[in-house]
Design a protein around this motif. Structure first.
Motif, PDB file in Angstrom:
ATOM      1  N   THR A 142       0.844  -1.192   0.000  1.00 35.54           N
ATOM      2  CA  THR A 142       0.000   0.000   0.000  1.00 35.54           C
ATOM      3  C   THR A 142       0.878   1.240   0.000  1.00 35.54           C
ATOM      4  O   THR A 142       1.812   1.356   0.790  1.00 35.54           O
ATOM      5  N   LEU A 143       0.570   2.161  -0.904  1.00 34.25           N
ATOM      6  CA  LEU A 143       1.270   3.435  -0.979  1.00 34.25           C
ATOM      7  C   LEU A 143       0.487   4.475  -0.191  1.00 34.25           C
ATOM      8  O   LEU A 143      -0.714   4.656  -0.409  1.00 34.25           O
ATOM      9  N   HIS A 144       1.175   5.135   0.730  1.00 29.65           N
ATOM     10  CA  HIS A 144       0.573   6.118   1.619  1.00 29.65           C
ATOM     11  C   HIS A 144       1.106   7.509   1.289  1.00 29.65           C
ATOM     12  O   HIS A 144       2.244   7.655   0.829  1.00 29.65           O
ATOM     13  N   ALA A 145       0.307   8.515   1.573  1.00 33.92           N
ATOM     14  CA  ALA A 145       0.726   9.909   1.436  1.00 33.92           C
ATOM     15  C   ALA A 145       0.545  10.614   2.766  1.00 33.92           C
ATOM     16  O   ALA A 145      -0.511  10.499   3.397  1.00 33.92           O
ATOM     17  N   THR A 146       1.573  11.322   3.187  1.00 28.71           N
ATOM     18  CA  THR A 146       1.520  12.123   4.407  1.00 28.71           C
ATOM     19  C   THR A 146       1.780  13.569   4.028  1.00 28.71           C
ATOM     20  O   THR A 146       2.787  13.872   3.391  1.00 28.71           O
ATOM     21  N   CYS A 147       0.865  14.446   4.408  1.00 25.86           N
ATOM     22  CA  CYS A 147       0.966  15.841   3.973  1.00 25.86           C
ATOM     23  C   CYS A 147       0.884  16.786   5.166  1.00 25.86           C
ATOM     24  O   CYS A 147      -0.068  16.737   5.944  1.00 25.86           O
ATOM     25  N   ASP A 148       1.892  17.634   5.329  1.00 27.03           N
ATOM     26  CA  ASP A 148       1.898  18.684   6.347  1.00 27.03           C
ATOM     27  C   ASP A 148       1.773  20.061   5.712  1.00 27.03           C
ATOM     28  O   ASP A 148       2.047  21.072   6.361  1.00 27.03           O
ATOM     29  N   VAL A 149       1.384  20.110   4.452  1.00 28.96           N
ATOM     30  CA  VAL A 149       1.196  21.378   3.755  1.00 28.96           C
ATOM     31  C   VAL A 149      -0.120  21.999   4.216  1.00 28.96           C
ATOM     32  O   VAL A 149      -1.163  21.349   4.198  1.00 28.96           O
ATOM     33  N   ALA A 150      -0.076  23.248   4.613  1.00 30.92           N
ATOM     34  CA  ALA A 150      -1.247  23.903   5.213  1.00 30.92           C
ATOM     35  C   ALA A 150      -2.229  24.391   4.156  1.00 30.92           C
ATOM     36  O   ALA A 150      -2.590  25.564   4.119  1.00 30.92           O
ATOM     37  N   ARG A 151      -2.636  23.503   3.288  1.00 31.87           N
ATOM     38  CA  ARG A 151      -3.661  23.832   2.303  1.00 31.87           C
ATOM     39  C   ARG A 151      -4.167  22.543   1.680  1.00 31.87           C
ATOM     40  O   ARG A 151      -3.457  21.527   1.658  1.00 31.87           O
ATOM     41  N   GLU A 152      -5.376  22.583   1.185  1.00 36.41           N
ATOM     42  CA  GLU A 152      -5.934  21.422   0.495  1.00 36.41           C
ATOM     43  C   GLU A 152      -5.449  21.442  -0.945  1.00 36.41           C
ATOM     44  O   GLU A 152      -5.494  22.473  -1.615  1.00 36.41           O
TER      45      GLU A 152
END
Length: 265
Positions: free
Chosen positions: A91-101
């Protein structure tokens, strides 16, 4: 750990630097030079990060399916017909800490270390601030066979095949690879790494290219003037890929590129 957000929202690793010259587990040596760990740390702490993890057996596509979609968790499961043996899906996961959608596009490919693409896919997904999501599940079931059963009809094994993936929204980009066997068992061909340079105002642009997959490519400066710093190092190159890295500092006599296979061949 980043895939566990919001249960886990941060980590520390030991150790950052050295207080005297020594052989140690620091990521930056006494002279301020980056070791391999420091380059890896910059990648696994990047604001947007994609990673691979072995998925539960239940996430595997049904036997013989060409493509199967699970709308509940926005995951895809891929399988191919033919003789083979069971392997856990990835499974490929994405983790995002960018403060925008934002919307990212993930491209992945199951291919050999010599560049033969077996199957590939693309998946768009949206992320929000401090989110961790499962994006796609890729199953090697009925594609890879044990090395002792490999033949002209079924040539792909866990030792000669890997999963490469990359995601971007046009501003942020993250990439990675997943191996189906331990490093000591990988059938890695020795890459023909070619290096060219171009002198710029701020340093030297070092371009390295490869014909086959190259694991952990690292660049070295040779000669008396080697006080500079590579902006990137210890990275993987897919077959046929070219990458340019900026070297900050006075031009050395030459640059050399090596990879994992140079440590044992």
């Amino acid at each position: 750990w980043r895939r566990s957000a919001p249960l886990c929202m941060g980590t520390l690793y030991w150790q950052l630097n050295d207080c005297w010259p020594a052989i140690s587990w620091s990521s930056i040596d006494y002279y301020g030079r980056w070791k391999a760990l420091q380059y890896f740390a910059r990648r696994f702490y990047e604001p947007f990060h994609v990673s691979a993890a072995t998925a539960p057996a239940g996430a595997m596509a049904s036997e013989g399916a060409a493509l199967e979609t699970d709308s509940d968790d926005s995951a895809l499961a891929v399988a191919s017909g033919g003789a083979g043996f069971e392997l856990k899906p990835v499974t490929l996961h994405a983790t995002c800490d960018v403060a925008r959608e934002t919307t990212f596009t993930l491209n992945w490919a199951l291919q050999t270390y010599r560049g033969v693409v077996i199957t590939s896919g693309t998946q768009d997904f949206r992320t929000t601030d401090t989110t961790a999501v499962k994006v796609v599940t890729v199953s090697p079931r009925r594609i890879l066979v044990p090395w002792y059963l490999a033949s002209d009809a079924s040539p792909y094994t866990p030792e000669n095949t890997y999963l490469t993936f990359r995601a971007t929204d046009g501003t942020y980009e993250s990439r990675g690879v997943h191996h189906f066997a331990s490093f000591k068992d990988l059938d890695l061909p020795r890459p023909d790494l070619k290096v060219t340079t171009r002198t710029l105002e701020q340093g030297v642009e070092v371009t390295v290219s490869t014909d086959v997959f190259a694991k952990w490519v690292w660049l070295e400066a040779r000669g008396e003037k080697k006080e500079g710093h590579f902006m990137d190092n210890y990275f993987d190159l897919d077959p046929g890929e070219t990458r340019s890295v900026l070297y900050l500092g006075p031009p050395p006599a030459s640059f050399v590129a090596k990879s994992l296979t140079d440590t044992y061949r």
